[in-house]
Write an enzyme that holds these catalytic residues in place. Structure first.
Site, PDB file in Angstrom:
ATOM      1  N   ASN A  48       0.838  -1.202   0.000  1.00  0.00           N
ATOM      2  CA  ASN A  48       0.000   0.000   0.000  1.00  0.00           C
ATOM      3  C   ASN A  48       0.876   1.256   0.000  1.00  0.00           C
ATOM      4  OD1 ASN A  48       0.609  -0.743   2.703  1.00  0.00           O
ATOM      5  ND2 ASN A  48      -1.124   0.408   3.511  1.00  0.00           N
ATOM      6  N   GLU A  50       0.311   5.307   0.558  1.00  0.00           N
ATOM      7  CA  GLU A  50      -0.648   6.337   0.974  1.00  0.00           C
ATOM      8  C   GLU A  50      -0.211   7.719   0.507  1.00  0.00           C
ATOM      9  OE1 GLU A  50      -1.196   5.677   5.199  1.00  0.00           O
ATOM     10  OE2 GLU A  50      -2.361   3.862   4.800  1.00  0.00           O
ATOM     11  N   CYS A  59      -4.173   0.599  -2.463  1.00  0.00           N
ATOM     12  CA  CYS A  59      -4.018  -0.661  -1.743  1.00  0.00           C
ATOM     13  C   CYS A  59      -2.943  -1.534  -2.385  1.00  0.00           C
ATOM     14  CB  CYS A  59      -5.327  -1.443  -1.762  1.00  0.00           C
ATOM     15  SG  CYS A  59      -6.634  -0.745  -0.763  1.00  0.00           S
ATOM     16  N   GLU A  61      -3.045  -4.738  -3.141  1.00  0.00           N
ATOM     17  CA  GLU A  61      -3.540  -5.664  -4.172  1.00  0.00           C
ATOM     18  C   GLU A  61      -3.676  -4.973  -5.523  1.00  0.00           C
ATOM     19  OE1 GLU A  61      -4.740  -4.978  -1.146  1.00  0.00           O
ATOM     20  OE2 GLU A  61      -6.058  -6.565  -0.418  1.00  0.00           O
ATOM     21  N   CYS A  92     -10.170  -5.261   0.350  1.00  0.00           N
ATOM     22  CA  CYS A  92     -11.319  -4.342   0.454  1.00  0.00           C
ATOM     23  C   CYS A  92     -12.220  -4.521  -0.766  1.00  0.00           C
ATOM     24  CB  CYS A  92     -10.836  -2.900   0.582  1.00  0.00           C
ATOM     25  SG  CYS A  92     -10.248  -2.194  -0.980  1.00  0.00           S
ATOM     26  N   CYS A  95     -10.712  -3.521  -4.133  1.00  0.00           N
ATOM     27  CA  CYS A  95      -9.719  -4.480  -4.642  1.00  0.00           C
ATOM     28  C   CYS A  95     -10.390  -5.752  -5.162  1.00  0.00           C
ATOM     29  CB  CYS A  95      -8.686  -4.815  -3.575  1.00  0.00           C
ATOM     30  SG  CYS A  95      -7.563  -3.436  -3.278  1.00  0.00           S
TER      31      CYS A  95
HETATM   32  N1  THU Z   1      -5.271  -1.612   2.517  1.00  0.00           N
HETATM   33  C1  THU Z   1      -4.700  -2.400   1.565  1.00  0.00           C
HETATM   34  O1  THU Z   1      -3.596  -2.134   1.081  1.00  0.00           O
HETATM   35  N2  THU Z   1      -5.411  -3.496   1.160  1.00  0.00           N
HETATM   36  C2  THU Z   1      -6.616  -3.872   1.650  1.00  0.00           C
HETATM   37  O2  THU Z   1      -7.208  -4.810   1.162  1.00  0.00           O
HETATM   38  C3  THU Z   1      -7.193  -3.149   2.783  1.00  0.00           C
HETATM   39  C4  THU Z   1      -6.568  -1.842   3.112  1.00  0.00           C
HETATM   40  C5  THU Z   1      -4.542  -0.411   2.960  1.00  0.00           C
HETATM   41  C6  THU Z   1      -5.161   0.882   2.520  1.00  0.00           C
HETATM   42  C7  THU Z   1      -4.612   1.844   3.549  1.00  0.00           C
HETATM   43  O3  THU Z   1      -3.346   2.298   3.101  1.00  0.00           O
HETATM   44  C8  THU Z   1      -4.417   1.001   4.789  1.00  0.00           C
HETATM   45  O4  THU Z   1      -4.497  -0.354   4.366  1.00  0.00           O
HETATM   46  C9  THU Z   1      -5.459   1.243   5.873  1.00  0.00           C
HETATM   47  O5  THU Z   1      -6.739   1.152   5.369  1.00  0.00           O
END
Ligand code: THU
Length: 141
Positions: A48, A50, A59, A61, A92, A95
């Site tokens: 991930n 940000e 994310c 994935e 999520c 994704c």
């Molecule tokens: N996140 C992912 O990378 N994948 C997921 O399936 C769920 C959430 C990340 C997004 C964000 O940077 C952090 O987790 C908190 O939500």
């Protein structure tokens, strides 16, 4: 598709965990890694990433899948996701939809509390929207 065996699942989870170590998550502090196995045997990882403009965060994935498409890989067979603190990190909704575009039958491998869980993506996203729902849509290869 034959089910991913345990050794393969563990290998993918280890690659996802390694990718998690490269996550850029200064806002949530929640680091995630993903490893996607493709039909040709290649594995592409993502983490991930940000942003100060929170909504732009990407994310693990989706990051992995985008990196794969750039390499010409569009037939994922399995994705392993490794979340922070040894807890299960199911993909999520965004994704799930993003990956289902390429293979709703792919396996989703999750690890938490020392346990491994295997799912089929379409079971995690039933009755999903797809190109077939778009009139006149044509699938690119
Ligand atoms: N996140 C992912 O990378 N994948 C997921 O399936 C769920 C959430 C990340 C997004 C964000 O940077 C952090 O987790 C908190 O939500």
């Amino acid at each position: 598709m034959t089910e991913i065996d345990r050794t393969c699942a563990q290998k993918l989870l280890a690659m996802a965990a390694e990718a998690r170590g490269r996550a850029y998550a200064p806002y949530s502090g929640f680091h995630v890694g993903a490893a996607i196995l493709f039909e040709n045997g290649e594995t592409i990882c993502g983490c991930n990433v940000e942003n100060a403009s929170y909504g732009l965060s990407m994310c693990a994935e989706r990051g992995a899948m985008i990196a794969a498409v750039v390499k010409g890989l569009k037939k994922p067979v399995a994705v392993a996701v490794s979340g922070e603190g040894g807890t299960f990190c199911p993909p999520c909704g965004a994704c799930r939809q993003f990956l289902a575009e390429f293979n709703p039958d792919m396996q989703v491998i999750l690890e938490g509390s020392g346990d491994i869980k295997l799912y089929t993506l379409k079971d995690l996203l039933p009755f999903s929207f797809s190109l077939e729902g778009l009139s006149g849509g044509e699938k690119e290869q």
